[in-house]
Scaffold this active site. Structure first.
Site, short mmCIF file in Angstrom:
data_model
loop_
_atom_site.label_atom_id
_atom_site.label_comp_id
_atom_site.label_asym_id
_atom_site.label_seq_id
_atom_site.Cartn_x
_atom_site.Cartn_y
_atom_site.Cartn_z
N ASP A 117 0.83 -1.20 0.00
CA ASP A 117 0.00 0.00 0.00
C ASP A 117 0.86 1.25 0.00
O ASP A 117 2.06 1.21 0.31
CB ASP A 117 -0.92 -0.01 1.22
CG ASP A 117 -2.29 0.60 0.95
OD1 ASP A 117 -2.39 1.43 0.02
OD2 ASP A 117 -3.24 0.27 1.67
N ASP A 162 -10.44 1.47 -3.56
CA ASP A 162 -10.87 1.03 -2.23
C ASP A 162 -12.38 0.84 -2.16
O ASP A 162 -12.90 0.36 -1.14
CB ASP A 162 -10.46 2.06 -1.17
CG ASP A 162 -9.02 1.89 -0.74
OD1 ASP A 162 -8.43 0.83 -1.01
OD2 ASP A 162 -8.47 2.83 -0.13
#
Length: 730
Positions: free
Chosen positions: A459, A523
């Protein structure tokens, strides 16, 4: 000097050298094996203009009369003072060609600069272009910009690019091409949620399956610009460049700078043709989603069904709960189990711990081994979330090494230096600092060496704003250092796959995809949002590289509620998985979920190797997209899967006939509704009709030409529902 002519897959690139400058005289449709004398293309000289024909240069420059954006900008520095280099005057020194690749070297003895341009027209028609600038002078040269550009034909009158935000990445916007420059600047220090994955110029009204399109993509994960530049004589160039900060690249005598690659494709049959060129390139790479030979796995390992536990447990890491999730996942047929954020020291929320890449002994007294064993003993791979490029101030590493935190000042924040504003309570660790880079490498290397980890979810949750090293802008160097971190870890652990996640889809580009095995598109797991996000991500990136998960019944990011069939059909056309507490999925819903997992396993080889087809549907409330088997399909096997998707309420009371394109025209096919069908749990929610079209009950038989030209009457779908069709070759 004879023109250079590269040809592949219906595309030609022709470069002339008549004026001793490399000039692109054609990029577009294949011109065949013979060319006329390029002199016939010499344009008229209008009044009140330069007394010469102005070339469309490979490196457009003012010295040749070009009045648009120059490709190269910079100046020489002597005795610490900037000099005045008004423009370069590059002339061809040499050319070399082998197959469909060429290198063109141009130089300017007055400014002491040489540019070497590397061009490859790949087998599927994708052009790859990059420049290398070398300082041949005796003083430093400050580079401000070196762009890669290509001309488009005069009949390209519309421009399409993409924009977005967090949880709404890659949405299209269109406009007419007019005189002037349309610039999309990315100053995020990463690609950016609003970055345009593709920059496409095309004929009026070009669509999925029709029209001429010229498209480019800049393969770079840092600051960048993409642009279309139309000058007064009507010529348009499209291209891109790294967006450099002040004095970010200063070339010492003899030093060089290489641009990010510009990838470019031409299509005479709409955007699907652009996708074909990009997909062909991706799938021809020797490392494309293949395991390393040392793993002993077969080539072309299928993309495994994933369960990521983030939306199931968030930061609440409890071994008993996680083992229960692993048991439930294994029962469903999951093949990869991913432990997300919260496993390392001090990490109970997003305010602390980043940078301390040690397993938290208070949570995991025996390390991650008990969970890893529980996962792998049930036949699944184990994956782990990391965010190596970031740091919290509340961390051991920040307290010990404040000078490793990126900021605009040469001094650390402990010594009075100013820090950038926080973003999600975190900062960036300075990978340009060799000690910081080595620390991060060593920690991730130790995790992978000491644990049976097959996969990293990597990430990167913030922009790199006010990004500096030793008091100078350093996004360029940070991006290269991050690339090197990926490269070295992959070299040390060739069997470990890596996903690029950047607060969802903020780092999606071919630079990062050269180093990773898939991207997390967003997301947002809301299936309605994902339909658009995945469609436009898929214009460049093939589905096997796009993480696509079934989220909870009610989306965590939008609060929308969707039936399982809509969520599952949406997730099917990607690298399929779940981000959901599947322990609570029981009864009929669990059986339906198992069925979808089985459908994915049955058809993933088709989904991840086929041609992407997107119909041009007149009513944009309805989408029809799918994959068609490459090179046909054996008799009696699945030739294509299509999804019919209702995005919102339609204007008309019924959809009518919808074209099903992309099949072999003369071949017979059977079209059947695969899901939902009568008796399925979601069937009654999916349709809004008194009686369905007759063919839906027993299937329809027709040839590919009929399906493309006449189509089939589609059922009336409720908004935010989908129908999965299977097409069998007869």
């Amino acid at each position: 000097m004879d023109p250079l002519h590269l040809r592949s897959a219906g595309t030609s690139l022709v470069i002339s050298f008549d004026g001793r400058e490399a000039e692109i005289i054609h990029w577009g449709a294949d011109l065949g094996s013979t060319l006329p004398d390029p002199a016939i293309l010499a344009a008229a000289i209008p009044p009140s203009s330069i007394d010469a024909t102005v070339p469309t240069g490979l490196l457009p420059q003012a010295s040749a009369g070009w009045r648009g954006r120059p490709a190269l900008r910079g100046h020489r520095i002597a005795d610490g003072v900037s000099g005045l280099d008004f423009s370069t005057r590059l002339r061809v020194e040499s050319t070399s060609a082998e197959g469909n690749s060429a290198v063109i070297v141009q130089s300017d003895s007055d400014t002491g600069l040489t540019v070497s341009s590397s061009l490859t027209l790949h087998d599927g028609g994708l052009l790859e272009l990059r420049h290398t600038l070398t300082n041949d002078g005796t003083t430093p040269y400050q580079l401000d910009e070196l762009a890669t550009v290509l001309p488009v034909a005069p009949d390209a009158t519309e421009l399409l690019d993409l924009t977005g935000r967090w949880c709404r990445e890659r949405h299209p916007q269109r406009q007419r091409i007019q005189q002037g420059t349309w610039v999309r600047s990315g100053r995020h220090g990463r690609t950016g949620h609003d970055s345009s994955l593709i920059f496409a110029a095309g004929t009026q009204g070009f669509g999925n399956r029709h029209g001429k399109v010229w498209a480019t993509h800049l393969a770079w994960s840092g600051n960048h610009e993409q642009f279309a530049d139309t000058i007064g004589d009507g010529r348009t160039m499209i291209g891109g460049s790294e967006l450099l900060g002040p004095a970010e690249v200063i070339l010492a005598p003899g030093a060089s700078y290489t641009t990010p690659a510009l990838f470019a494709a031409y299509s005479d049959h709409g955007l699907d043709g652009i996708s074909e060129a990009f997909y062909s390139w991706f799938r021809s790479r020797p490392h494309h989603v293949l395991p390393a030979p040392s793993t002993g796995l077969p080539a072309g390992k299928p993309r495994p069904v994933v369960l990521n536990v983030w939306e199931a447990v968030y930061f609440d890491h409890n071994l008993t709960t996680l083992i229960e999730l692993a048991e439930s996942a294994a029962d469903l047929g999951v093949e990869r189990f991913v432990l997300d954020d919260g496993w390392f020291r001090g990490r109970r929320d997003d305010r602390a711990g980043l940078g301390d890449w040690y397993v938290d002994e208070s949570l995991w007294p025996n390390g991650l081994t008990p969970l890893i064993d529980a996962v792998t003993s049930r036949g699944m791979e184990f994956g782990l979330w990391v965010e190596p490029e970031m740091v919290n101030l509340d961390s051991d590493v920040a307290r010990a090494h404040p000078d490793w935190i990126v900021g605009p000042s040469a001094a650390s924040y402990k010594d009075g230096g100013r820090l950038p504003l926080e973003w999600r309570q975190q900062h960036v660790i300075d990978l340009v600092n060799p000690e910081a880079w080595q620390y991060i490498y060593d920690r991730i290397d130790a995790l992978l060496s000491g644990n049976n980890i097959s996969y990293l979810k990597w990430d990167q949750n913030r922009d790199l704003l006010e990004h500096g090293h030793a008091g100078r802008s350093s996004v360029h160097a940070q991006t290269l250092a991050a690339y090197r971190l990926f490269d070295e870890l992959r070299r040390a652990h060739p069997g470990v796959e890596i996903e690029s996640c950047s607060s969802g889809g903020a780092r999606v580009d071919l630079g990062i995809l050269e180093r990773t095995d898939r991207i997390w598109a967003s997301d947002c797991n809301d299936a309605l949002e994902r339909q658009t996000i995945q469609r436009w991500t898929g214009v460049v990136v093939p589905p096997e590289l796009v993480g696509s998960h079934i989220g909870p019944t009610t989306s965590h990011t939008t609060a929308r509620t969707h039936d399982l069939s809509f969520r599952a059909i949406t997730a099917l056309f990607g690298h399929f998985g779940m981000e959901w507490d599947v322990r609570g999925v029981q009864g009929v819903e669990r059986e339906e979920l198992k069925r979808f997992i089985g459908l994915y396993k049955e058809h993933r080889n088709l989904i991840h190797s086929g041609s992407m087809v997107r119909a041009d549907v007149p009513d944009d409330s309805l989408m029809l997209h799918g994959v068609v088997a490459p090179n046909g399909a054996p008799q009696g096997t699945t030739a294509a899967l299509f999804a019919v998707v209702s995005m919102r309420t339609a204007v008309a009371e019924q959809p009518g006939r919808i074209s099903v394109p992309g099949l072999e025209p003369a071949r017979e096919y059977r079209v059947e509704a695969l899901f939902p069908a009568p008796g399925d749990a979601d069937y009654s929610h999916t349709f809004t009709q008194v009686r369905p079209p007759a063919w839906l009950a027993d299937g329809a038989v027709a040839n590919g030409r009929f399906l493309a030209e006449v189509g089939l009457p589609m059922p009336a779908l409720n908004p935010e529902h989908a129908l999965l069709l299977e097409i069998t070759a007869l």
